[in-house]
Write a protein that holds these residues in place. Structure first.
Motif, PDB file in Angstrom:
ATOM      1  N   THR A  16       0.837  -1.204   0.000  1.00 50.03           N
ATOM      2  CA  THR A  16       0.000   0.000   0.000  1.00 50.03           C
ATOM      3  C   THR A  16       0.869   1.249   0.000  1.00 50.03           C
ATOM      4  O   THR A  16       0.660   2.187  -0.784  1.00 50.03           O
ATOM      5  N   GLY A  17       1.875   1.278   0.892  1.00 51.33           N
ATOM      6  CA  GLY A  17       2.776   2.422   0.935  1.00 51.33           C
ATOM      7  C   GLY A  17       3.493   2.625  -0.385  1.00 51.33           C
ATOM      8  O   GLY A  17       3.631   3.758  -0.858  1.00 51.33           O
ATOM      9  N   TYR A  18       3.931   1.531  -0.991  1.00 51.57           N
ATOM     10  CA  TYR A  18       4.643   1.652  -2.260  1.00 51.57           C
ATOM     11  C   TYR A  18       3.742   2.191  -3.362  1.00 51.57           C
ATOM     12  O   TYR A  18       4.119   3.120  -4.093  1.00 51.57           O
ATOM     13  N   LEU A  19       2.554   1.652  -3.504  1.00 50.05           N
ATOM     14  CA  LEU A  19       1.683   2.054  -4.605  1.00 50.05           C
ATOM     15  C   LEU A  19       1.141   3.468  -4.422  1.00 50.05           C
ATOM     16  O   LEU A  19       0.957   4.198  -5.399  1.00 50.05           O
ATOM     17  N   VAL A  20       0.903   3.886  -3.187  1.00 50.81           N
ATOM     18  CA  VAL A  20       0.449   5.254  -2.948  1.00 50.81           C
ATOM     19  C   VAL A  20       1.568   6.252  -3.255  1.00 50.81           C
ATOM     20  O   VAL A  20       1.352   7.259  -3.945  1.00 50.81           O
ATOM     21  N   LEU A  21       2.772   5.979  -2.757  1.00 51.18           N
ATOM     22  CA  LEU A  21       3.868   6.929  -2.908  1.00 51.18           C
ATOM     23  C   LEU A  21       4.512   6.849  -4.292  1.00 51.18           C
ATOM     24  O   LEU A  21       4.746   7.870  -4.942  1.00 51.18           O
ATOM     25  N   GLU A  22       4.804   5.652  -4.746  1.00 57.85           N
ATOM     26  CA  GLU A  22       5.390   5.513  -6.082  1.00 57.85           C
ATOM     27  C   GLU A  22       4.354   5.766  -7.165  1.00 57.85           C
ATOM     28  O   GLU A  22       4.698   6.083  -8.307  1.00 57.85           O
ATOM     29  N   GLY A  23       3.070   5.649  -6.810  1.00 58.50           N
ATOM     30  CA  GLY A  23       2.015   5.907  -7.783  1.00 58.50           C
ATOM     31  C   GLY A  23       2.069   7.322  -8.330  1.00 58.50           C
ATOM     32  O   GLY A  23       1.949   7.534  -9.540  1.00 58.50           O
ATOM     33  N   ASP A  60      13.375   8.179  -4.650  1.00 58.75           N
ATOM     34  CA  ASP A  60      14.169   7.019  -4.266  1.00 58.75           C
ATOM     35  C   ASP A  60      13.742   6.467  -2.911  1.00 58.75           C
ATOM     36  O   ASP A  60      13.762   5.248  -2.687  1.00 58.75           O
ATOM     37  N   GLY A  61      13.326   7.347  -2.006  1.00 61.44           N
ATOM     38  CA  GLY A  61      12.789   6.879  -0.732  1.00 61.44           C
ATOM     39  C   GLY A  61      11.494   6.111  -0.901  1.00 61.44           C
ATOM     40  O   GLY A  61      11.224   5.145  -0.179  1.00 61.44           O
ATOM     41  N   ASN A  62      10.677   6.528  -1.867  1.00 55.96           N
ATOM     42  CA  ASN A  62       9.424   5.817  -2.125  1.00 55.96           C
ATOM     43  C   ASN A  62       9.675   4.388  -2.600  1.00 55.96           C
ATOM     44  O   ASN A  62       8.898   3.475  -2.293  1.00 55.96           O
ATOM     45  N   GLU A  63      10.754   4.185  -3.341  1.00 52.94           N
ATOM     46  CA  GLU A  63      11.041   2.849  -3.857  1.00 52.94           C
ATOM     47  C   GLU A  63      11.533   1.894  -2.772  1.00 52.94           C
ATOM     48  O   GLU A  63      11.540   0.676  -2.970  1.00 52.94           O
ATOM     49  N   VAL A  64      11.937   2.429  -1.626  1.00 53.18           N
ATOM     50  CA  VAL A  64      12.348   1.571  -0.515  1.00 53.18           C
ATOM     51  C   VAL A  64      11.190   0.677  -0.076  1.00 53.18           C
ATOM     52  O   VAL A  64      11.390  -0.459   0.381  1.00 53.18           O
ATOM     53  N   LEU A  66       9.104  -0.832  -1.959  1.00 47.87           N
ATOM     54  CA  LEU A  66       9.117  -2.014  -2.815  1.00 47.87           C
ATOM     55  C   LEU A  66      10.174  -3.010  -2.348  1.00 47.87           C
ATOM     56  O   LEU A  66       9.910  -4.223  -2.263  1.00 47.87           O
ATOM     57  N   ILE A  67      11.365  -2.515  -2.038  1.00 47.03           N
ATOM     58  CA  ILE A  67      12.441  -3.391  -1.572  1.00 47.03           C
ATOM     59  C   ILE A  67      12.040  -4.075  -0.274  1.00 47.03           C
ATOM     60  O   ILE A  67      12.264  -5.279  -0.080  1.00 47.03           O
ATOM     61  N   THR A  68      11.421  -3.304   0.622  1.00 51.45           N
ATOM     62  CA  THR A  68      10.999  -3.862   1.905  1.00 51.45           C
ATOM     63  C   THR A  68       9.901  -4.902   1.722  1.00 51.45           C
ATOM     64  O   THR A  68       9.904  -5.952   2.381  1.00 51.45           O
ATOM     65  N   ALA A  69       8.956  -4.628   0.821  1.00 45.74           N
ATOM     66  CA  ALA A  69       7.889  -5.593   0.559  1.00 45.74           C
ATOM     67  C   ALA A  69       8.459  -6.888   0.000  1.00 45.74           C
ATOM     68  O   ALA A  69       8.047  -7.994   0.410  1.00 45.74           O
ATOM     69  N   GLY A  70       9.409  -6.777  -0.934  1.00 48.43           N
ATOM     70  CA  GLY A  70      10.032  -7.977  -1.475  1.00 48.43           C
ATOM     71  C   GLY A  70      10.821  -8.734  -0.423  1.00 48.43           C
ATOM     72  O   GLY A  70      10.746  -9.968  -0.338  1.00 48.43           O
ATOM     73  N   GLY A  71      11.586  -8.007   0.399  1.00 48.11           N
ATOM     74  CA  GLY A  71      12.349  -8.657   1.460  1.00 48.11           C
ATOM     75  C   GLY A  71      11.452  -9.325   2.495  1.00 48.11           C
ATOM     76  O   GLY A  71      11.752 -10.434   2.967  1.00 48.11           O
ATOM     77  N   ALA A  72      10.364  -8.669   2.865  1.00 43.89           N
ATOM     78  CA  ALA A  72       9.436  -9.255   3.840  1.00 43.89           C
ATOM     79  C   ALA A  72       8.782 -10.505   3.281  1.00 43.89           C
ATOM     80  O   ALA A  72       8.575 -11.492   4.003  1.00 43.89           O
ATOM     81  N   THR A  73       8.440 -10.484   1.996  1.00 43.29           N
ATOM     82  CA  THR A  73       7.857 -11.664   1.368  1.00 43.29           C
ATOM     83  C   THR A  73       8.842 -12.822   1.372  1.00 43.29           C
ATOM     84  O   THR A  73       8.489 -13.976   1.677  1.00 43.29           O
ATOM     85  N   PHE A  74      10.112 -12.538   1.043  1.00 38.31           N
ATOM     86  CA  PHE A  74      11.142 -13.577   1.029  1.00 38.31           C
ATOM     87  C   PHE A  74      11.319 -14.195   2.412  1.00 38.31           C
ATOM     88  O   PHE A  74      11.468 -15.420   2.549  1.00 38.31           O
ATOM     89  N   ALA A 255      -8.152  16.341  -3.668  1.00 32.56           N
ATOM     90  CA  ALA A 255      -8.043  15.370  -4.749  1.00 32.56           C
ATOM     91  C   ALA A 255      -6.902  14.393  -4.490  1.00 32.56           C
ATOM     92  O   ALA A 255      -7.036  13.184  -4.734  1.00 32.56           O
ATOM     93  N   PHE A 256      -5.767  14.891  -3.991  1.00 29.21           N
ATOM     94  CA  PHE A 256      -4.629  14.018  -3.729  1.00 29.21           C
ATOM     95  C   PHE A 256      -4.939  13.048  -2.594  1.00 29.21           C
ATOM     96  O   PHE A 256      -4.651  11.845  -2.691  1.00 29.21           O
ATOM     97  N   VAL A 257      -5.515  13.548  -1.522  1.00 31.34           N
ATOM     98  CA  VAL A 257      -5.853  12.674  -0.391  1.00 31.34           C
ATOM     99  C   VAL A 257      -6.834  11.581  -0.821  1.00 31.34           C
ATOM    100  O   VAL A 257      -6.662  10.397  -0.496  1.00 31.34           O
ATOM    101  N   LEU A 258      -7.843  11.958  -1.586  1.00 37.34           N
ATOM    102  CA  LEU A 258      -8.865  10.986  -1.986  1.00 37.34           C
ATOM    103  C   LEU A 258      -8.328   9.994  -3.014  1.00 37.34           C
ATOM    104  O   LEU A 258      -8.730   8.822  -3.010  1.00 37.34           O
ATOM    105  N   SER A 259      -7.428  10.421  -3.888  1.00 36.32           N
ATOM    106  CA  SER A 259      -6.828   9.457  -4.817  1.00 36.32           C
ATOM    107  C   SER A 259      -5.963   8.456  -4.063  1.00 36.32           C
ATOM    108  O   SER A 259      -5.914   7.274  -4.423  1.00 36.32           O
ATOM    109  N   ALA A 260      -5.290   8.915  -2.998  1.00 37.86           N
ATOM    110  CA  ALA A 260      -4.535   7.985  -2.160  1.00 37.86           C
ATOM    111  C   ALA A 260      -5.460   7.003  -1.461  1.00 37.86           C
ATOM    112  O   ALA A 260      -5.159   5.801  -1.365  1.00 37.86           O
TER     113      ALA A 260
END
Length: 347
Positions: A16-23, A60-64, A66-74, A255-260
């Motif tokens: 959720t954090g990744y898709l909201v921020l990297e979105g 670049d902080g937003n992409e962290v 994704l890395i954390t989600a992948g690491g947690a899944t592993f 608009a930004f809050v509601l799109s998130a």
């Protein structure tokens, strides 16, 4: 609550954090050639640098996430990680390459003051934003739908099986959501012509996100959802209606809050439809669940303590970053390029 369920929820929160921020990062990148226009080459370059600078301190902080989600899944669900990254190897490789090229483009675009140099890196940013925006939706839609797993939990469906109508509509859903999210973010972070263009585009994009996203959410709920996930569909619909209204009234903050909120609701629908599976199979007997895909109890206990200690620190740091860079940007404040020249220097 069992630790397996807890870590399924934690991974959902990380996505959720990744898709909201990297979105909104992806949305800004996709809109670069449209919003970064200008009457001449100098004005165009200044506007494009303004667009890039809105996400410069945070992408670049937003992409962290994704890395954390992948690491947690592993660590928490190694069977899920193995089946997912082997079965979805090609689309995930395309996403990874796009993210790498996009990141390099952000760093190298300003190294040389040359229009041709800037154009090539602009293309890298654009392609590196469009491709993940579509493929993430395709990947998550396939997880909701279920994939062809054999008895050993290996994916046997092939690449083209992933491009089914439900998954392609999921790709269009994330695409329209991110375009909307990026447009309202640009409206929130800029002034002048860039802000006006961004909010003009947010109007049709928000309507598109409502129509396309609504169609996919209803399809997902009817075909694969559970009773309580109707709440996520309702929240997403109301949030997108609010985005449309806020965009037409040029209220970029709301608009930004509601799109998130709409993106959060979509992730809840995705993971809620999957549970207790982590990777549903077309043959339910072969599905990976939170039970048969998880690590040992001891591993989950150690991970839980690490998460309790470190997660608040990370959240505080990233929140502080956004607070420091909270002000709007204006084209007049963008300095002239200071990169090197490609012209030969006479000795």
């Amino acid at each position: 609550m069992e630790l397996t369920t807890l870590w399924f929820i934690i991974i959902a929160v990380l996505w959720t954090g990744y898709l909201v921020l990297e979105g909104f990062d992806f949305g800004v990148g996709m809109l670069l050639p449209i919003i970064g226009r200008g009457a001449d080459a100098r004005e165009r370059d200044r506007n494009r640098r303004l667009v890039i600078n809105t996400i410069g301190p945070v992408w670049d902080g937003n992409e962290v996430w994704l890395i954390t989600a992948g690491g947690a899944t592993f660590a928490a669900f190694p069977e899920w990680y193995a089946s997912l990254f082997s079965g979805f190897y090609l689309p995930l490789l395309l996403i990874l390459l796009a993210l790498i090229v996009r990141g390099v483009a952000f760093e190298y675009r300003g190294k040389v003051s040359d229009p041709g140099w800037a154009r090539w890196w602009d293309r890298a940013i654009i392609v590196g934003s469009w491709l993940p925006s579509i493929l993430w939706g395709v990947a998550f839609a396939n997880l909701v739908r279920g994939v062809d797993l054999d008895a050993q939990h290996d994916y046997v469906g092939g690449f083209w099986a992933l491009l089914n109508p439900f998954a392609l509509l999921g790709g269009l859903t994330t695409l329209t959501l991110f375009l909307t999210h990026g447009a309202v973010f640009l409206g929130l972070k800029s002034t002048g012509d860039v802000r006006e263009r961004a909010m003009r585009l947010a109007k049709p994009f928000s309507v598109g996100a409502l129509v396309v996203g609504g169609a996919w959410a209803v399809w997902a709920q009817v075909a694969y959802g559970t009773g309580w996930t109707w709440a996520a569909v309702a929240v997403a619909a109301l949030a997108l209606l609010g985005v449309v209204a806020a965009a037409w009234r040029v209220r970029e903050g709301w608009a930004f809050v509601l799109s998130a909120v709409a993106i959060v609701a979509a992730v809840v629908l995705i993971f809620g439809s999957m549970y207790p599976d982590v990777m549903p199979a077309t043959d339910p007997a072969h599905s990976l669940t939170v039970t048969n895909a998880s690590s040992t109890h001891y591993t989950l206990v150690i991970m839980s303590w690490v998460a309790v200690v470190l997660t608040p620190v990370v959240l505080l740091y990233q929140g502080w970053t956004y607070w420091v860079f909270r002000k709007r940007l204006t084209a007049a404040a963008i300095p002239d390029p200071i990169g090197l020249s490609l012209r030969r220097t006479k000795v």
